[in-house]
Design a protein around this motif. Structure first.
Motif, mmCIF file in Angstrom:
data_model
loop_
_atom_site.group_PDB
_atom_site.id
_atom_site.type_symbol
_atom_site.label_atom_id
_atom_site.label_comp_id
_atom_site.label_asym_id
_atom_site.label_seq_id
_atom_site.Cartn_x
_atom_site.Cartn_y
_atom_site.Cartn_z
ATOM 1 N N SER A 87 0.833 -1.212 0.000
ATOM 2 C CA SER A 87 0.000 0.000 0.000
ATOM 3 C C SER A 87 0.866 1.260 0.000
ATOM 4 C CB SER A 87 -0.961 -0.002 1.182
ATOM 5 O OG SER A 87 -0.257 -0.021 2.401
ATOM 6 N N THR A 88 2.000 1.217 0.669
ATOM 7 C CA THR A 88 2.911 2.365 0.670
ATOM 8 C C THR A 88 3.521 2.561 -0.714
ATOM 9 O OG1 THR A 88 3.398 1.900 2.992
ATOM 10 C CG2 THR A 88 4.861 3.420 1.871
ATOM 11 N N ALA A 89 3.841 1.471 -1.415
ATOM 12 C CA ALA A 89 4.388 1.568 -2.769
ATOM 13 C C ALA A 89 3.348 2.125 -3.738
ATOM 14 C CB ALA A 89 4.877 0.204 -3.242
ATOM 15 N N ILE A 90 2.085 1.734 -3.578
ATOM 16 C CA ILE A 90 1.009 2.275 -4.424
ATOM 17 C C ILE A 90 0.854 3.773 -4.167
ATOM 18 C CG2 ILE A 90 -1.492 2.250 -4.817
ATOM 19 C CD1 ILE A 90 -1.364 -0.794 -4.346
ATOM 20 N N LEU A 91 0.898 4.160 -2.907
ATOM 21 C CA LEU A 91 0.791 5.580 -2.566
ATOM 22 C C LEU A 91 1.980 6.372 -3.126
ATOM 23 C CD1 LEU A 91 -1.172 7.410 -1.087
ATOM 24 C CD2 LEU A 91 0.121 7.021 0.993
ATOM 25 N N ALA A 92 3.158 5.781 -3.103
ATOM 26 C CA ALA A 92 4.340 6.436 -3.684
ATOM 27 C C ALA A 92 4.158 6.629 -5.188
ATOM 28 C CB ALA A 92 5.598 5.623 -3.401
ATOM 29 N N GLY A 93 3.624 5.619 -5.865
ATOM 30 C CA GLY A 93 3.338 5.745 -7.293
ATOM 31 C C GLY A 93 2.289 6.800 -7.581
ATOM 32 N N THR A 94 1.327 6.939 -6.686
ATOM 33 C CA THR A 94 0.296 7.966 -6.830
ATOM 34 C C THR A 94 0.908 9.361 -6.748
ATOM 35 O OG1 THR A 94 -1.344 6.485 -5.848
ATOM 36 C CG2 THR A 94 -1.875 8.831 -5.868
ATOM 37 N N PHE A 95 1.802 9.571 -5.793
ATOM 38 C CA PHE A 95 2.446 10.878 -5.682
ATOM 39 C C PHE A 95 3.353 11.163 -6.881
ATOM 40 C CE2 PHE A 95 1.239 10.954 -1.163
ATOM 41 C CZ PHE A 95 0.781 12.254 -1.099
ATOM 42 N N ALA A 96 3.962 10.127 -7.444
ATOM 43 C CA ALA A 96 4.771 10.326 -8.651
ATOM 44 C C ALA A 96 3.894 10.771 -9.815
ATOM 45 C CB ALA A 96 5.515 9.040 -9.001
ATOM 46 N N ALA A 97 2.717 10.162 -9.939
ATOM 47 C CA ALA A 97 1.786 10.550 -10.999
ATOM 48 C C ALA A 97 1.281 11.978 -10.783
ATOM 49 C CB ALA A 97 0.617 9.574 -11.057
ATOM 50 N N LEU A 98 1.001 12.334 -9.538
ATOM 51 C CA LEU A 98 0.541 13.698 -9.252
ATOM 52 C C LEU A 98 1.627 14.726 -9.556
ATOM 53 C CD1 LEU A 98 -1.473 13.212 -5.943
ATOM 54 C CD2 LEU A 98 -2.357 13.820 -8.207
ATOM 55 N N ALA A 99 2.883 14.363 -9.326
ATOM 56 C CA ALA A 99 3.979 15.281 -9.658
ATOM 57 C C ALA A 99 4.007 15.569 -11.152
ATOM 58 C CB ALA A 99 5.318 14.703 -9.203
ATOM 59 N N SER A 100 3.734 14.555 -11.961
ATOM 60 C CA SER A 100 3.713 14.784 -13.411
ATOM 61 C C SER A 100 2.523 15.638 -13.826
ATOM 62 C CB SER A 100 3.729 13.456 -14.171
ATOM 63 O OG SER A 100 2.559 12.715 -13.916
ATOM 64 N N VAL A 101 1.387 15.487 -13.145
ATOM 65 C CA VAL A 101 0.224 16.342 -13.433
ATOM 66 C C VAL A 101 0.541 17.791 -13.102
ATOM 67 C CG1 VAL A 101 -2.136 16.887 -12.694
ATOM 68 C CG2 VAL A 101 -1.512 14.538 -13.205
ATOM 69 N N LYS B 128 10.522 -7.404 1.953
ATOM 70 C CA LYS B 128 11.691 -8.258 1.812
ATOM 71 C C LYS B 128 12.337 -8.077 0.452
ATOM 72 C CE LYS B 128 9.952 -12.297 2.520
ATOM 73 N NZ LYS B 128 9.755 -13.729 2.777
ATOM 74 N N SER B 129 11.537 -7.701 -0.545
ATOM 75 C CA SER B 129 12.029 -7.620 -1.916
ATOM 76 C C SER B 129 11.930 -6.199 -2.442
ATOM 77 C CB SER B 129 11.217 -8.563 -2.800
ATOM 78 O OG SER B 129 11.512 -8.348 -4.155
ATOM 79 N N SER B 130 13.057 -5.646 -2.801
ATOM 80 C CA SER B 130 13.042 -4.298 -3.374
ATOM 81 C C SER B 130 12.441 -4.305 -4.773
ATOM 82 C CB SER B 130 14.455 -3.727 -3.407
ATOM 83 O OG SER B 130 15.286 -4.513 -4.229
ATOM 84 N N ALA B 131 12.575 -5.417 -5.477
ATOM 85 C CA ALA B 131 12.014 -5.505 -6.827
ATOM 86 C C ALA B 131 10.490 -5.454 -6.790
ATOM 87 C CB ALA B 131 12.489 -6.770 -7.518
ATOM 88 N N THR B 132 9.876 -6.094 -5.816
ATOM 89 C CA THR B 132 8.415 -6.074 -5.707
ATOM 90 C C THR B 132 7.913 -4.657 -5.478
ATOM 91 O OG1 THR B 132 8.444 -8.301 -4.780
ATOM 92 C CG2 THR B 132 6.461 -7.000 -4.421
ATOM 93 N N VAL B 133 8.562 -3.940 -4.600
ATOM 94 C CA VAL B 133 8.174 -2.554 -4.325
ATOM 95 C C VAL B 133 8.338 -1.701 -5.579
ATOM 96 C CG1 VAL B 133 8.784 -0.498 -2.987
ATOM 97 C CG2 VAL B 133 8.639 -2.716 -1.865
ATOM 98 N N THR B 134 9.417 -1.922 -6.310
ATOM 99 C CA THR B 134 9.667 -1.154 -7.530
ATOM 100 C C THR B 134 8.613 -1.451 -8.585
ATOM 101 O OG1 THR B 134 12.026 -1.204 -7.044
ATOM 102 C CG2 THR B 134 11.392 -0.643 -9.296
ATOM 103 N N VAL B 135 8.221 -2.714 -8.729
ATOM 104 C CA VAL B 135 7.190 -3.102 -9.699
ATOM 105 C C VAL B 135 5.866 -2.431 -9.366
ATOM 106 C CG1 VAL B 135 5.759 -5.034 -10.469
ATOM 107 C CG2 VAL B 135 8.219 -5.297 -10.333
ATOM 108 N N ILE B 136 5.473 -2.490 -8.111
ATOM 109 C CA ILE B 136 4.187 -1.924 -7.705
ATOM 110 C C ILE B 136 4.193 -0.414 -7.859
ATOM 111 C CG2 ILE B 136 2.673 -1.589 -5.713
ATOM 112 C CD1 ILE B 136 3.537 -4.467 -4.888
ATOM 113 N N ASN B 137 5.284 0.226 -7.466
ATOM 114 C CA ASN B 137 5.409 1.675 -7.602
ATOM 115 C C ASN B 137 5.326 2.087 -9.072
ATOM 116 O OD1 ASN B 137 5.971 4.382 -6.922
ATOM 117 N ND2 ASN B 137 8.144 4.046 -7.197
#
Length: 179
Positions: free
Chosen positions: A30-44, A118-127
């Motif tokens: 959920s934190t990775a999804i929220l991070a991706g949301t803020f990245a999208a808002l930055a582009s807007v 545990k996995s940085s790749a999983t967080v990166t994928v979700i973000n």
């Protein structure tokens, strides 16, 4: 001052970090999804800062909130030829500041997600997936940008490649754990 010495962790701390609970994994997702949301808002906000359609977007928002027949909204955005209205300048300045705020929030949340998972790749994928999808939807909804099938295909390939890397990392970690 002597050289840098990394902080030593105890065996108990390493074991606790290695066996992340399902609750902390869910929090990482959920934190990775929220991070991706803020990245999208930055582009807007970047688009609102620089795009020439910002005035039309503000006019539409003003007319929707106040009333379609009110000339007040039109008078706010009228400036002399070659000049920018003070309202438009203020909104663009605010959007410029919001780019940095959203990016700071994204990096903070992304780092927290990495610490919880545990996995940085999983967080990166979700973000990345959240960022791609929300950027596309917000671009379509706010700026009428087309969402071509080619764009979705390319974004899907990027996410699929990231998922494969994540699965490979997870399999390697479980093999090392069993040995």
């Amino acid at each position: 001052m002597t050289g840098y010495r990394p902080r030593k962790t105890t065996v108990a701390t390493r074991k606790r970090n290695a066996t992340a609970s399902p609750a902390s994994r869910g929090a990482a997702i959920s934190t990775a999804i929220l991070a991706g949301t803020f990245a999208a808002l930055a582009s807007v906000f970047a688009k609102l800062t620089l795009d020439v359609r910002t005035v039309e977007f503000l006019r539409y928002a003003c007319n929707t909130v106040l009333a379609p027949t009110t000339p007040y909204c039109t008078s706010l955005f009228i400036a002399k030829e070659g000049e920018t209205s003070p309202i438009v300048l203020a909104v663009r300045t605010a959007c410029f500041g919001l780019i940095f705020i959203c990016n700071a929030a994204m990096w903070t949340l992304f780092t927290k997600a990495l610490n919880r998972s545990k996995s940085s790749a999983t967080v990166t994928v979700i973000n990345s997936a959240a960022n791609f999808c929300l950027t596309a939807v917000l671009g379509y909804a706010l700026f009428s940008e087309p969402l071509a099938l080619q764009w979705w295909f390319g974004a899907s390939l990027i996410v699929l490649g990231s998922v494969l890397v994540s699965l490979n990392e997870t399999n390697n970690a479980s093999k090392q754990k069993s040995e």
